[in-house]
Design an enzyme around this catalytic site. Sequence first.
Site, short mmCIF file in Angstrom:
data_model
loop_
_atom_site.label_atom_id
_atom_site.label_comp_id
_atom_site.label_asym_id
_atom_site.label_seq_id
_atom_site.Cartn_x
_atom_site.Cartn_y
_atom_site.Cartn_z
N ASP A 26 0.79 -1.24 -0.31
CA ASP A 26 -0.16 0.07 0.06
C ASP A 26 1.03 1.12 -0.02
O ASP A 26 2.01 1.31 0.59
CB ASP A 26 -0.82 -0.19 1.20
CG ASP A 26 -2.02 0.92 1.13
OD1 ASP A 26 -2.30 1.48 -0.03
OD2 ASP A 26 -2.76 1.17 2.26
N TRP A 31 3.01 7.85 -2.58
CA TRP A 31 4.28 8.08 -2.68
C TRP A 31 4.60 8.91 -4.13
O TRP A 31 5.27 9.97 -4.01
CB TRP A 31 5.00 6.52 -3.23
CG TRP A 31 6.46 6.74 -3.51
CD1 TRP A 31 7.59 6.29 -2.56
CD2 TRP A 31 7.13 6.74 -4.87
NE1 TRP A 31 8.66 6.37 -3.23
CE2 TRP A 31 8.58 6.73 -4.62
CE3 TRP A 31 6.47 7.10 -6.12
CZ2 TRP A 31 9.18 6.80 -5.69
CZ3 TRP A 31 7.36 7.29 -7.31
CH2 TRP A 31 8.67 6.99 -7.03
N SER A 72 -10.43 -7.41 -5.48
CA SER A 72 -11.58 -7.42 -5.93
C SER A 72 -12.26 -6.17 -5.98
O SER A 72 -13.31 -5.87 -6.74
CB SER A 72 -12.54 -8.62 -5.85
OG SER A 72 -12.53 -8.91 -4.16
N ASN A 74 -10.63 -3.22 -6.14
CA ASN A 74 -9.86 -2.17 -6.80
C ASN A 74 -10.58 -1.95 -8.29
O ASN A 74 -10.21 -0.89 -8.80
CB ASN A 74 -8.35 -2.65 -7.25
CG ASN A 74 -7.25 -2.49 -6.03
OD1 ASN A 74 -6.49 -3.30 -5.67
ND2 ASN A 74 -7.56 -1.49 -4.99
N ARG A 77 -11.69 1.78 -8.73
CA ARG A 77 -10.67 2.61 -9.30
C ARG A 77 -11.19 3.27 -10.55
O ARG A 77 -11.86 2.60 -11.66
CB ARG A 77 -9.34 2.49 -9.25
CG ARG A 77 -8.91 1.86 -7.64
CD ARG A 77 -7.44 1.70 -7.69
NE ARG A 77 -7.33 1.58 -6.33
CZ ARG A 77 -6.24 1.88 -5.52
NH1 ARG A 77 -5.34 2.02 -6.30
NH2 ARG A 77 -5.95 1.65 -4.13
N LEU A 201 -6.83 -5.12 7.40
CA LEU A 201 -6.46 -6.17 6.46
C LEU A 201 -7.08 -6.13 5.15
O LEU A 201 -7.03 -6.78 4.11
CB LEU A 201 -7.05 -7.68 7.08
CG LEU A 201 -6.59 -8.24 8.56
CD1 LEU A 201 -6.98 -9.19 8.79
CD2 LEU A 201 -5.07 -7.89 8.09
N SER A 202 -8.29 -5.25 4.84
CA SER A 202 -8.69 -4.74 3.56
C SER A 202 -9.03 -5.98 2.79
O SER A 202 -8.74 -6.16 1.69
CB SER A 202 -7.74 -3.95 2.63
OG SER A 202 -7.66 -2.86 3.29
N GLU A 213 0.94 -13.36 12.20
CA GLU A 213 1.58 -12.20 13.05
C GLU A 213 1.26 -11.07 11.97
O GLU A 213 1.62 -11.35 10.83
CB GLU A 213 2.89 -12.47 13.21
CG GLU A 213 3.26 -13.52 14.46
CD GLU A 213 2.76 -13.32 15.70
OE1 GLU A 213 2.59 -11.95 16.24
OE2 GLU A 213 1.91 -14.27 16.27
C1 FPP Z 1 -1.78 0.34 -3.39
O1 FPP Z 1 -1.19 1.56 -3.42
C2 FPP Z 1 -1.14 -0.47 -4.35
C3 FPP Z 1 -2.01 -1.23 -5.31
C4 FPP Z 1 -3.70 -1.16 -5.22
C5 FPP Z 1 -1.60 -1.97 -6.37
C6 FPP Z 1 -0.15 -2.54 -6.27
C7 FPP Z 1 0.46 -2.60 -7.38
C8 FPP Z 1 1.71 -2.78 -7.42
C9 FPP Z 1 2.82 -2.60 -6.54
C10 FPP Z 1 2.20 -2.76 -9.15
C11 FPP Z 1 1.73 -3.77 -9.98
C12 FPP Z 1 2.11 -5.16 -9.33
C13 FPP Z 1 2.65 -6.24 -9.91
C14 FPP Z 1 2.75 -7.58 -9.31
C15 FPP Z 1 3.43 -5.86 -11.24
P1 FPP Z 1 -2.30 2.76 -3.73
O2 FPP Z 1 -2.77 2.90 -4.96
O3 FPP Z 1 -3.60 2.47 -2.86
O4 FPP Z 1 -1.67 3.83 -2.82
P2 FPP Z 1 -2.52 4.99 -1.90
O5 FPP Z 1 -3.17 4.39 -0.92
O6 FPP Z 1 -1.48 6.01 -1.42
O7 FPP Z 1 -3.26 5.85 -2.79
#
Ligand code: FPP
Length: 246
Positions: A26, A31, A72, A74, A77, A201-202, A213
């Site tokens: 997350d 970032w 499921s 996401n 977005r 845990l979302s 743990e």
């Molecule tokens: C959460 O950050 C991250 C995700 C929903 C996606 C994770 C995906 C990757 C690390 C890249 C693709 C993965 C692979 C295996 C190629 P967020 O966008 O919710 O961050 P925020 O809470 O700061 O907005």
Amino acid sequence: MASQAQPDLHPSGPAHGARHVAIIMDGNGRWAKKRLLPRIAGHRAGVQAVRRVARAARELGLECLTLYAFSSENWKRPAHEVADLMALLRHFIQSDLDEFHANDVRLRVIGNYQVLDPSLVTLIEGAVSRTAGNSGPIVAIALNYGAQDELVRVAQALAQKAVDRVIAPDRIGIEDIDRALYTADLPPLDLLIRTSGEQRLSNFMLWQAAYAELYFTETLWPDFDETMLAQALDAFRLRDRRFGGL
Ligand code: FPP
């Protein structure tokens, strides 16, 4: 490229004792925001962190590393962000599969990935089957994964078995549920890490986390690296796991 048997770095098991670590990756968006960059830049940097921890899995003696890449939920977005994530995933498999295979990694996917774009499904299944015979750590990517959805599927499968009289409802036990989960053939979950300071845990591995743990870090996912994974495993080593006993 043929994979080569790699030396066992931890013949009597790693000192930390964890077999299976899962990560809720997350903080990609935050970032990017801190750097005035588009969210996709955060996801791209997140892929680099995926590479770092996947490479570290073997060094650290893990049997399995499960990464929550797309839930499921996401799909809620914006369509362009979903498309960006899918494109990153596609590119990641295409560019990194040879390295995974050469490093003896077994790639796995958990979740309802079959509903993704058919060409992505074919790519995923090709990658999983190409690496299936390897003997190194499993890197499991959770894609279109939701624990509640997973448990609904388990309930449906077991209900169908009951209807078919393969199993009696009052004989259904914990092992039957374990065996019907996406994670059936993965080691039990030991440590669940979430980055970015959120402490929930979302909908990730709710059943599997029963005695895992939990480890939360403020680090945003794109800044996470092998040293931080080793730190989490050090913290795990010091935990007193009683599984309900004394
Ligand atoms: C959460 O950050 C991250 C995700 C929903 C996606 C994770 C995906 C990757 C690390 C890249 C693709 C993965 C692979 C295996 C190629 P967020 O966008 O919710 O961050 P925020 O809470 O700061 O907005």
